[in-house]
Design a protein around this motif. Sequence first.
Motif, PDB file in Angstrom:
ATOM      1  N   THR A 287       1.004  -1.544   0.521  1.00 43.59           N
ATOM      2  CA  THR A 287      -0.254  -0.259  -0.031  1.00 43.59           C
ATOM      3  C   THR A 287       0.682   1.232  -0.041  1.00 43.59           C
ATOM      4  O   THR A 287       0.732   2.339  -0.771  1.00 43.59           O
ATOM      5  CB  THR A 287      -0.705   0.281   1.221  1.00 43.59           C
ATOM      6  OG1 THR A 287      -1.349  -1.386   1.498  1.00 43.59           O
ATOM      7  CG2 THR A 287      -1.912   0.809   1.374  1.00 43.59           C
ATOM      8  N   HIS A 317      -8.110   1.867   2.317  1.00 41.66           N
ATOM      9  CA  HIS A 317      -7.159   2.376   1.498  1.00 41.66           C
ATOM     10  C   HIS A 317      -7.508   4.367   1.152  1.00 41.66           C
ATOM     11  O   HIS A 317      -6.390   4.605   1.329  1.00 41.66           O
ATOM     12  CB  HIS A 317      -7.032   2.523   0.049  1.00 41.66           C
ATOM     13  CG  HIS A 317      -6.088   0.516   0.116  1.00 41.66           C
ATOM     14  ND1 HIS A 317      -5.199   0.599   0.737  1.00 41.66           N
ATOM     15  CD2 HIS A 317      -6.811  -0.820  -0.608  1.00 41.66           C
ATOM     16  CE1 HIS A 317      -4.762  -0.215   0.321  1.00 41.66           C
ATOM     17  NE2 HIS A 317      -5.539  -1.974  -0.671  1.00 41.66           N
ATOM     18  N   ASP A 381      -5.137  -2.924  -7.207  1.00 40.06           N
ATOM     19  CA  ASP A 381      -4.933  -3.687  -5.662  1.00 40.06           C
ATOM     20  C   ASP A 381      -5.565  -4.854  -5.617  1.00 40.06           C
ATOM     21  O   ASP A 381      -6.505  -4.612  -5.410  1.00 40.06           O
ATOM     22  CB  ASP A 381      -5.040  -3.103  -4.579  1.00 40.06           C
ATOM     23  CG  ASP A 381      -4.311  -3.772  -3.377  1.00 40.06           C
ATOM     24  OD1 ASP A 381      -3.417  -4.453  -3.593  1.00 40.06           O
ATOM     25  OD2 ASP A 381      -5.130  -3.395  -2.194  1.00 40.06           O
ATOM     26  N   GLU A 382      -5.101  -5.996  -4.886  1.00 39.75           N
ATOM     27  CA  GLU A 382      -5.785  -7.556  -4.928  1.00 39.75           C
ATOM     28  C   GLU A 382      -6.834  -7.644  -6.498  1.00 39.75           C
ATOM     29  O   GLU A 382      -7.294  -8.559  -5.954  1.00 39.75           O
ATOM     30  CB  GLU A 382      -6.510  -7.158  -3.620  1.00 39.75           C
ATOM     31  CG  GLU A 382      -5.913  -7.308  -2.481  1.00 39.75           C
ATOM     32  CD  GLU A 382      -4.373  -8.013  -1.655  1.00 39.75           C
ATOM     33  OE1 GLU A 382      -4.438  -8.777  -3.385  1.00 39.75           O
ATOM     34  OE2 GLU A 382      -3.475  -7.860  -0.840  1.00 39.75           O
ATOM     35  N   GLY A 535      -6.830  -7.971   1.859  1.00 40.28           N
ATOM     36  CA  GLY A 535      -6.716  -6.483   2.288  1.00 40.28           C
ATOM     37  C   GLY A 535      -6.798  -5.839   3.442  1.00 40.28           C
ATOM     38  O   GLY A 535      -6.493  -4.995   3.535  1.00 40.28           O
TER      39      GLY A 535
HETATM   40 MG    MG Z   1      -2.298  -4.434   0.395  1.00 37.23          MG
END
Ligand code: MG
Length: 677
Positions: A287, A317, A381-382, A535
């Motif tokens: 991150t 996030h 992300d992910e 996450g």
């Molecule tokens: Mg992460």
Amino acid sequence: MDLPVSEIHGVGPKLLEQLAAMGITTVRELLEHFPFRYEDHTVRPIMEAEHEERITVRGTVHSEPSLRFYGRNKSRLTVRMLVDGLLIQAVFFNQGYLKKQMQLGESIVVSGKFDRHRLMLSGGTLKAAKASPEEGLEPVYSVKGDLKLNQLKTLIRQAFQQFGERIEEILPAQLLTAYRLIGRKETLKFLHFPASPQELRQARRRMIYEELLLFQLKMQMLRKIEREAEPGQKKNICQERLEELLSGLPFQLTQAQQRVLKEIVADLQGDYRMNRLLQGDVGSGKTVIAGCALFANANAGYQGALMVPTEILAEQHYESLRELLEPYQLKVRLLSGSAKAKERRELAEELQAGSINVLVGTHALIQEGVHFHKLGLVITDEQHRFGVEQRRALRKKGIRPDVLFMTATPIPRTLSISAFGDMDVSIIDEMPAGRKPIKTHWAKPAMFSRVIEFVKKEVEKGYQAYVICPLIEESEKLDVQNAIDVHQQLQQLLSGIQIGLMHGRLSAAEKDAVMEAFAANRVQILVSTTVVEVGVNVPNATVMVIYDAERFGLAQLHQLRGRVGRGQAQSHCILLADPKSDVGKERMHIMTETNDGFELSERDLELRGPGDFFGHKQSGLPVFKVADIVEDFRVLEVARQDAVKLVHSTAFWQGEDYEQLRRCIAMEEIFQHGKLD
Ligand code: MG
Ligand code: ADP
């Protein structure tokens, strides 16, 4: 070769239809419909057979065969055979007619599954009475509908007779010689009709290389075309300001993070558009790298977007990016699924005006109605892969930003670099210092009450716990019900402790409320389906309990486990599992033995070979006819290196010897109509 299958003698309208249903319309497609396995009918000494292994043996009939009928029209034929000095019983089902072919004292050849304990060969088929059998490997094809295996075999044989001579070589002589590969004509022939295991091995070897080379060439060409079509934005990155941001962090970047950040910054500044995969194990600190990249991008005058799979993750996030970037007068906004129309409108205006520097959200981010002023960087992300659809959506808006994909799916190093051939790959292979490794325990369901006792103790110490509910495949509804049940049960067992419930059927607002309560420690135990899989970051949580752990894939277990071990305290992961198979047990052991996602993936790869690790479709890994991307990953890497060399050589683009290869690639759908995806 591209003639329709109707050119093969004996193919009528019915057969034509059946073949079409299997995706076979041309002679080429038929000849490239390879067997998916082979039955070995080579006679072998019986003592070589493993328990339950299929084997073909030769022996003499030692007793009168006995035939019994049962059920409606079922029968069971048994006969004693003397095989290699061992007296065994052979059993045949519903093949009473074989009785006549078995004469006392005569030699017969039989295959079946060998039960070592009972000295029994069952599910047998008689390969030959008296005469020596047709030895060797019998191909088994996948067939669909009511097309019979034998029909297909006959057809392939016929096709070879008519067209076998026309099979063309596509690999250049130079590669054939270098790797001592057999020609394409023989390869196809040996794959369909191997006379020996050696022939089959040679043919497979050649075909695996061919498939992987074609794949890598496709990837490298894509990469080259994309790069040349699209000059990068050549961002002007201010190194001093980046240093300033880094020195303000509460920690120092690990060596691996520094290296990866450098690679990303170089891409942002570079001549080409970035197309990079960032791999790093759970908790390796991706991150903050995303934050730095967005910071650099914003300071160069571009907007950035961070795209995540779930609302929960988006929220999280958003919070951490605000904390990181707002002190530097950068404006971070969240595009939430639950935002009111008015908020959305305002956000859209600010975005278009360019006053928002970083936008966080799910894939709604790049959909209709969202317009950026000057989008320079998209980070996902992910998400297993930034979907084709999403790329297309962006392109339609005329934007081709730098793209960074971040994933914690631990794909073995070598494999990821070669499997994602059109991307550059960066790997964070180091954990931040001072982490306490998570202790993983495997508990049988009978130990449930002790597990609950343990959870209670941790909560009393001030920590929190996740409880992941039993998984019922393919049924989200039942998963939700399970979560509700477990939630109720725990509430009864642990009165006085606040227990939250999280599952996919909650509204976005409800999810937010639950997550917030958990993050603020107003709720101490979170009962959840796998929606918290990726996450989620609550450092005060120290226990992860996973019901039915044997039903989860190793990659998923590792992801779930990664939700704890994020703070200073010792964390624990408890796998409640009662696996029946050896592989299942071995996987539980692997989980208890290693915390390293890459090691885990490599050990799993050894354990099971190809297939399951990555889950079915989610991996984005390509599928081949003969090659297996996992098992053949060494060849994959060789093919990648060859492909890189080829696309940068004039011989490949102009040489006569490479003409067939070029033609083959040009036929790929991806390169037609100038389309790229
Ligand atoms: Mg992460
Ligand atoms: P992931 O790679 O799984 O997304 P995160 O980015 O969520 O991992 O990072 C996990 C935690 O580690 C966060 O709390 C983050 O602040 C912290 N972290 C990241 N990099 C470092 C570092 N170099 N040193 C110490 N802690 C770090």
